[in-house]
Design an enzyme around this catalytic site. Structure first.
Site, PDB file in Angstrom:
ATOM      1  N   LEU A  77      -3.263 -12.692  -2.999  1.00  0.00           N
ATOM      2  CA  LEU A  77      -1.880 -12.234  -2.857  1.00  0.00           C
ATOM      3  C   LEU A  77      -1.360 -11.501  -4.105  1.00  0.00           C
ATOM      4  O   LEU A  77      -0.175 -11.603  -4.460  1.00  0.00           O
ATOM      5  CB  LEU A  77      -0.963 -13.407  -2.469  1.00  0.00           C
ATOM      6  CG  LEU A  77      -1.325 -14.025  -1.108  1.00  0.00           C
ATOM      7  CD1 LEU A  77      -0.708 -15.411  -0.946  1.00  0.00           C
ATOM      8  CD2 LEU A  77      -0.888 -13.134   0.047  1.00  0.00           C
ATOM      9  N   ASN A 103       6.748  -7.761   3.828  1.00  0.00           N
ATOM     10  CA  ASN A 103       6.023  -9.030   4.003  1.00  0.00           C
ATOM     11  C   ASN A 103       6.290  -9.896   2.779  1.00  0.00           C
ATOM     12  O   ASN A 103       6.122  -9.449   1.649  1.00  0.00           O
ATOM     13  CB  ASN A 103       4.526  -8.692   4.147  1.00  0.00           C
ATOM     14  CG  ASN A 103       3.643  -9.901   4.366  1.00  0.00           C
ATOM     15  OD1 ASN A 103       3.401 -10.675   3.452  1.00  0.00           O
ATOM     16  ND2 ASN A 103       3.144 -10.058   5.578  1.00  0.00           N
ATOM     17  N   CYS A 134      -0.027 -19.284   2.971  1.00  0.00           N
ATOM     18  CA  CYS A 134      -0.352 -19.419   1.545  1.00  0.00           C
ATOM     19  C   CYS A 134      -0.085 -20.859   1.098  1.00  0.00           C
ATOM     20  O   CYS A 134       0.657 -21.599   1.740  1.00  0.00           O
ATOM     21  CB  CYS A 134       0.446 -18.415   0.724  1.00  0.00           C
ATOM     22  SG  CYS A 134       2.130 -18.330   1.188  1.00  0.00           S
ATOM     23  N   LYS A 169       4.654 -14.615  10.621  1.00  0.00           N
ATOM     24  CA  LYS A 169       3.235 -14.282  10.832  1.00  0.00           C
ATOM     25  C   LYS A 169       2.393 -15.550  10.809  1.00  0.00           C
ATOM     26  O   LYS A 169       2.342 -16.260   9.807  1.00  0.00           O
ATOM     27  CB  LYS A 169       2.779 -13.313   9.744  1.00  0.00           C
ATOM     28  CG  LYS A 169       1.344 -12.834   9.915  1.00  0.00           C
ATOM     29  CD  LYS A 169       1.055 -11.678   8.995  1.00  0.00           C
ATOM     30  CE  LYS A 169      -0.360 -11.208   9.107  1.00  0.00           C
ATOM     31  NZ  LYS A 169      -0.602 -10.038   8.245  1.00  0.00           N
ATOM     32  N   THR A 197      -5.829 -13.689   8.598  1.00  0.00           N
ATOM     33  CA  THR A 197      -7.288 -13.773   8.542  1.00  0.00           C
ATOM     34  C   THR A 197      -7.798 -15.189   8.859  1.00  0.00           C
ATOM     35  O   THR A 197      -7.081 -16.175   8.695  1.00  0.00           O
ATOM     36  CB  THR A 197      -7.783 -13.377   7.147  1.00  0.00           C
ATOM     37  OG1 THR A 197      -7.079 -14.155   6.181  1.00  0.00           O
ATOM     38  CG2 THR A 197      -7.542 -11.907   6.879  1.00  0.00           C
ATOM     39  N   GLY A 247      -5.477  -8.056  14.555  1.00  0.00           N
ATOM     40  CA  GLY A 247      -6.801  -8.650  14.388  1.00  0.00           C
ATOM     41  C   GLY A 247      -7.908  -7.775  14.947  1.00  0.00           C
ATOM     42  O   GLY A 247      -8.120  -7.751  16.159  1.00  0.00           O
TER      43      GLY A 247
HETATM   44  C1  LIG Z   1      -7.440  -6.926   1.741  1.00  0.00           C
HETATM   45  C2  LIG Z   1      -6.439  -7.600   2.628  1.00  0.00           C
HETATM   46  C3  LIG Z   1      -5.215  -8.018   2.114  1.00  0.00           C
HETATM   47  C4  LIG Z   1      -4.268  -8.662   2.936  1.00  0.00           C
HETATM   48  N1  LIG Z   1      -3.061  -9.029   2.415  1.00  0.00           N
HETATM   49  C5  LIG Z   1      -2.127  -9.603   3.236  1.00  0.00           C
HETATM   50  C6  LIG Z   1      -0.826  -9.944   2.725  1.00  0.00           C
HETATM   51  O1  LIG Z   1      -0.493  -9.705   1.558  1.00  0.00           O
HETATM   52  N2  LIG Z   1       0.060 -10.549   3.574  1.00  0.00           N
HETATM   53  C7  LIG Z   1      -0.271 -10.818   4.893  1.00  0.00           C
HETATM   54  O2  LIG Z   1       0.563 -11.351   5.627  1.00  0.00           O
HETATM   55  N3  LIG Z   1      -1.478 -10.465   5.402  1.00  0.00           N
HETATM   56  C8  LIG Z   1      -2.408  -9.869   4.603  1.00  0.00           C
HETATM   57  N4  LIG Z   1      -3.630  -9.520   5.120  1.00  0.00           N
HETATM   58  C9  LIG Z   1      -3.930  -9.801   6.551  1.00  0.00           C
HETATM   59  C10 LIG Z   1      -3.756  -8.558   7.435  1.00  0.00           C
HETATM   60  O3  LIG Z   1      -2.425  -8.071   7.395  1.00  0.00           O
HETATM   61  C11 LIG Z   1      -4.170  -8.855   8.893  1.00  0.00           C
HETATM   62  O4  LIG Z   1      -3.352  -9.883   9.409  1.00  0.00           O
HETATM   63  C12 LIG Z   1      -5.635  -9.293   9.012  1.00  0.00           C
HETATM   64  O5  LIG Z   1      -6.458  -8.563   8.134  1.00  0.00           O
HETATM   65  C13 LIG Z   1      -6.185  -9.134  10.441  1.00  0.00           C
HETATM   66  O6  LIG Z   1      -6.094  -7.788  10.858  1.00  0.00           O
HETATM   67  P1  LIG Z   1      -7.337  -6.740  10.764  1.00  0.00           P
HETATM   68  O7  LIG Z   1      -8.535  -7.400  11.388  1.00  0.00           O
HETATM   69  O8  LIG Z   1      -6.866  -5.520  11.511  1.00  0.00           O
HETATM   70  O9  LIG Z   1      -7.554  -6.459   9.322  1.00  0.00           O
HETATM   71  C14 LIG Z   1      -4.584  -8.882   4.319  1.00  0.00           C
HETATM   72  C15 LIG Z   1      -5.823  -8.460   4.820  1.00  0.00           C
HETATM   73  C16 LIG Z   1      -6.740  -7.820   4.019  1.00  0.00           C
HETATM   74  C17 LIG Z   1      -8.051  -7.376   4.614  1.00  0.00           C
END
Ligand SMILES: Cc1cc2nc3c(=O)[nH]c(=O)nc-3n(C[C@H](O)[C@H](O)[C@H](O)COP(=O)(O)O)c2cc1C
Length: 307
Positions: A77, A103, A134, A169, A197, A247
């Site tokens: 984060l 966010n 978190c 979220k 994730t 996702g």
């Molecule tokens: C490098 C990285 C950083 C992320 N940082 C955040 C974040 O700061 N806050 C958050 O809510 N989700 C964060 N996520 C999660 C994404 O917003 C998303 O929910 C997750 O990657 C699933 O979507 P995707 O498969 O399309 O990547 C992050 C994901 C990645 C890969």
């Protein structure tokens, strides 16, 4: 019926989007990083990197690992903190014709409240997305989003400290996501987004060390799409408030699956790293699909799953 220009606009409570495609938090920086690559005005919304009250350097490297059909990240984060965001980053957004969603995450319930309060009345912020995935310092590091009661208290705290729509979220790392969805809806959330994730790890068999310095990380990308789609469908059938699907969405076909399952909008994350045009390609793909099928309003697709 105007077949030349299907209406792609969607409404999530009081949040109106010109189309259902958003860039996901943490994969799109503070928006400006993509300025030279795509026309940001074409997006439904941009969700900025998760912000905390104070700047955070994040975890030591290596903090990203590629996996089959996805990636693991343990960024920790890392972010510039709320004050610098408001002073340095937010003014640039004023010139853009898209919705900006901030966010936020806190280390305590009060910190969530302080963040929401600091963004109250701030122009150019269309909504808050509350990341509850978190560690909670008050509960000895346990993740907020795993406990329905704590998730409810965070939601209440943010809702009572803001004048903006609140998106909560959800984390997929729970036994029954519907319990969490109900808890945040009952506590006043306007919208739910999911999934964040999935927790995982990878090991280097030569050194026998974990590939991430943090040992574990969050799995994202196409590998998680079926899990995400199922959880979105479950939540859509549990709550009355609008749901945003996230996702593994890589192309317009993926986006359509989430919309058909009932998501009112979608977010694109990891795909932005592979193809910086992914969001715009998806919008074009949705438009093409509507034209091809004779659908003049994208809302006719949303929740149209046949079972
Ligand atoms: C490098 C990285 C950083 C992320 N940082 C955040 C974040 O700061 N806050 C958050 O809510 N989700 C964060 N996520 C999660 C994404 O917003 C998303 O929910 C997750 O990657 C699933 O979507 P995707 O498969 O399309 O990547 C992050 C994901 C990645 C890969």
């Amino acid at each position: 019926m105007n077949l030349q220009q299907p209406d792609l606009s969607v409404r999530l409570g009081s949040l109106e989007l010109k189309n259902p495609v958003m860039a996901a938090s943490g994969t799109f920086g503070y928006g400006r990083e993509f300025e030279s690559l795509i026309d940001l005005n074409l997006l439904g919304a941009i969700v900025v990197k998760g912000l905390s009250l104070e700047p955070i350097p994040g975890n030591p490297p290596p903090r990203i690992v590629e996996t089959p059909c996805g990636m693991l990240n343990a960024i920790g984060l890392a972010n510039i903190g709320l004050r610098e965001f408001i002073e340095e980053k937010l003014p640039w957004f004023q010139g853009l014709d898209t919705q900006v969603i901030v966010n936020i995450y806190g280390h305590s319930i009060d910190e969530y409240g302080e963040l929401a309060n600091a963004l109250k009345g701030v122009e150019g912020v269309s909504a808050l997305e509350v990341n509850i995935s978190c560690p909670n310092v008050e509960l000895g590091g346990m993740v907020f989003g795993k406990d329905p009661e704590v998730s409810a208290r965070v939601t209440e705290k943010v809702v009572s400290n803001t004048d903006k729509p609140v998106i909560v979220k959800l984390s997929p790392n729970v036994t029954d996501i519907c319990v969490l969805a109900r808890a945040v809806e009952d506590s006043g959330a306007d919208i739910i987004s999911l999934i964040n994730t999935l927790t995982g790890m990878a090991i280097d068999i030569e050194t026998r060390f974990p590939k991430l310095a943090n040992i574990s990380g969050g799995l994202s990308g196409p590998a998680i799409k079926p899990v995400a789609l199922y959880q979105v469908w479950q939540v859509v059938n549990t709550v009355k408030i609008p749901v945003i699907g996230i996702g593994g969405i890589t192309d317009y076909r993926d986006a359509l699956e989430f919309l058909i399952a009932g998501a009112r909008a979608i977010q694109v994350g990891t795909a932005n790293f592979v193809n910086p045009h992914a969001t715009l390609d998806i919008i074009e793909g949705l438009r093409g699909y509507c034209l091809e099928k004779g659908i003049d309003n994208i809302n006719d697709i949303i929740g149209s799953l046949k079972t």
